[in-house]
Design a protein around this motif. Structure first.
Motif, PDB file in Angstrom:
ATOM      1  N   THR A 185       0.861  -1.165  -0.089  1.00  0.00           N
ATOM      2  CA  THR A 185       0.069   0.101  -0.031  1.00  0.00           C
ATOM      3  C   THR A 185       0.729   1.382  -0.033  1.00  0.00           C
ATOM      4  N   LEU A 186       1.893   1.348   0.741  1.00  0.00           N
ATOM      5  CA  LEU A 186       2.559   2.553   0.974  1.00  0.00           C
ATOM      6  C   LEU A 186       3.615   2.788  -0.070  1.00  0.00           C
ATOM      7  N   PHE A 187       3.945   1.468  -1.015  1.00  0.00           N
ATOM      8  CA  PHE A 187       4.738   1.845  -2.242  1.00  0.00           C
ATOM      9  C   PHE A 187       3.792   2.273  -3.234  1.00  0.00           C
ATOM     10  N   ARG A 188       2.367   2.222  -3.164  1.00  0.00           N
ATOM     11  CA  ARG A 188       1.590   2.405  -4.208  1.00  0.00           C
ATOM     12  C   ARG A 188       1.534   3.866  -4.212  1.00  0.00           C
ATOM     13  N   VAL A 189       1.301   4.364  -2.896  1.00  0.00           N
ATOM     14  CA  VAL A 189       1.302   5.780  -2.582  1.00  0.00           C
ATOM     15  C   VAL A 189       2.590   6.697  -2.653  1.00  0.00           C
ATOM     16  N   LYS A 190       3.647   5.919  -2.978  1.00  0.00           N
ATOM     17  CA  LYS A 190       4.734   6.357  -3.120  1.00  0.00           C
ATOM     18  C   LYS A 190       5.452   6.925  -1.732  1.00  0.00           C
ATOM     19  N   ASN A 191       5.157   6.467  -0.428  1.00  0.00           N
ATOM     20  CA  ASN A 191       5.579   6.800   0.673  1.00  0.00           C
ATOM     21  C   ASN A 191       6.687   5.719   1.063  1.00  0.00           C
ATOM     22  N   PHE A 192       7.677   5.895   0.421  1.00  0.00           N
ATOM     23  CA  PHE A 192       8.517   4.834   0.496  1.00  0.00           C
ATOM     24  C   PHE A 192       9.189   4.858   1.877  1.00  0.00           C
ATOM     25  N   ASP A 193       9.380   6.146   2.422  1.00  0.00           N
ATOM     26  CA  ASP A 193      10.022   6.230   3.628  1.00  0.00           C
ATOM     27  C   ASP A 193       9.421   5.443   5.010  1.00  0.00           C
ATOM     28  N   ILE A 194       8.152   5.373   4.960  1.00  0.00           N
ATOM     29  CA  ILE A 194       7.428   4.941   5.926  1.00  0.00           C
ATOM     30  C   ILE A 194       7.466   3.176   5.598  1.00  0.00           C
ATOM     31  N   ALA A 195       7.279   2.970   4.389  1.00  0.00           N
ATOM     32  CA  ALA A 195       7.283   1.544   4.148  1.00  0.00           C
ATOM     33  C   ALA A 195       8.479   0.832   4.384  1.00  0.00           C
ATOM     34  N   VAL A 196       9.805   1.488   4.129  1.00  0.00           N
ATOM     35  CA  VAL A 196      10.970   0.847   4.506  1.00  0.00           C
ATOM     36  C   VAL A 196      11.013   0.685   5.827  1.00  0.00           C
ATOM     37  N   GLY A 197      10.619   2.014   6.663  1.00  0.00           N
ATOM     38  CA  GLY A 197      10.745   2.112   8.003  1.00  0.00           C
ATOM     39  C   GLY A 197       9.930   0.782   8.550  1.00  0.00           C
ATOM     40  N   GLY A 198       8.739   0.701   8.056  1.00  0.00           N
ATOM     41  CA  GLY A 198       7.816  -0.413   8.691  1.00  0.00           C
ATOM     42  C   GLY A 198       8.481  -1.904   8.781  1.00  0.00           C
TER      43      GLY A 198
END
Length: 327
Positions: free
Chosen positions: A238-251
């Motif tokens: 989900t986070l990659f789809r909205v391009k919030n890569f920072d939180i995605a990687v952190g998660g």
């Protein structure tokens, strides 16, 4: 198979609910990243990671307190860690150029180092057994808990990363005037339902491991590790789809750190040393996870200097996961 049809239905239905809830949890975390003063690294690596790792937490505790399956917490944690990193790596390859241009918090390198040390400590615990224990509680678990606190502190003090413009537009499209308190409240409520739904997935997956004859080995633990990783997988997609890569990687890297804390907590409540694992594949799984995290660290350090690291390192992580099954 017919007698287990109900378990298949429960597993499928609960998995769908978990996906929906995890998507919503990611949305609310995304809103907090946009509207609050909390660093994105803290939201991803601590808050979201803890929420999506709750299934692993309850599965590990119940496996030793109710079912007395000593090997399951270790297999669940190690299996989840490397599986989550592999899924994130696949998403990095899919999003390729967009990910290479993304800004990521530098604190993830520190967290990755902490996770590597956690792997090393766990490996020492597996080798030393009772020699590093006080009663049934391992000294290794104390050190792991201390490292988690240090990692959470690093994330709390990290510089915030501005999300991609398209991510902010997405948040604006779904944010119906929610305040920070409302977004946090909904995140907490969603996480509660996520625990319940994940419990149903874990229950059905546990029954299926018994039916398939996997309950006494690491195969069952790895299967449960994948089942309990559904929230992390949904969240990172989900986070990659909205391009919030920072939180995605952190998660994802935060989940690895939190999962080791789960191992330490399980060791504290169990009446035996949780590191006394007899499975022959424990060394391979530990090494595969350590190498995967090391490749993640290499990517974080070199990704801006050498863009090829955004391709090479994810491929190596996926190969580590694949290698675990064939060695």
């Amino acid at each position: 198979m017919g007698e287990n049809i109900l378990d298949y239905i429960i597993y499928a239905a609960a998995a769908v609910v978990v996906v929906i809830l995890a998507v919503n949890a990611s949305r609310y975390a995304n809103m907090l990243d946009r509207n609050s003063k909390l660093p994105g690294a803290f939201i991803g690596a601590v808050i979201l990671a803890a929420i999506t790792s709750l299934p692993e937490f309850f599965t590990s505790l119940s496996s030793v307190t109710i079912f007395h399956m000593q090997d399951f917490p270790v297999g669940n944690v190690l299996g989840s860690n490397i599986f989550n990193l592999s899924v994130m790596s696949l998403m990095i390859l899919v999003y390729g150029k967009k990910f290479r241009k993304a800004r990521l918090s530098r604190v993830y390198s520190r967290i990755a180092i902490i996770v590597i040390i956690m792997y090393a400590l766990a490996g020492i615990g597996f080798i030393a057994g009772d020699r590093l224990s006080i009663a049934h509680f391992g000294i290794v678990s104390v050190l792991i808990a201390m490292l988690y606190i240090a990692g959470a502190k690093y994330a709390a003090m990290a510089d915030d990363i501005t999300a991609d413009e398209s991510a902010l537009k997405y948040v604006a499209s779904v944010d119906k005037g929610l305040s920070n308190r409302q977004a946090l409240g909904r995140l907490i409520v969603t996480s509660g339902f996520l625990v319940i739904a994940s419990g149903a997935v874990t229950y059905a997956a546990g029954n299926l491991t018994v039916a398939w004859g996997l309950s006494n080995g690491f195969a069952g633990a790895v299967f449960l590790g994948i089942a309990t990783s559904i929230p992390e997988v949904t969240s990172v997609v989900t986070l990659f789809r909205v391009k919030n890569f920072d939180i995605a990687v952190g998660g994802i890297i935060g989940s690895s750190m939190f999962n080791f804390l789960i191992l330490a907590i399980t060791d504290a409540v169990y009446l035996r040393n949780i590191y006394m694992v007899s499975e022959p594949k424990i060394e391979i799984m530990t090494l595969a996870g350590l190498l995967s995290t090391a490749f993640f660290l290499l990517m974080m350090i070199e990704r801006e200097k050498d863009r090829r690291m955004n391709i090479v390192c994810p491929v190596l992580i996926i190969l580590c996961y694949a290698g675990f099954f064939f060695i």
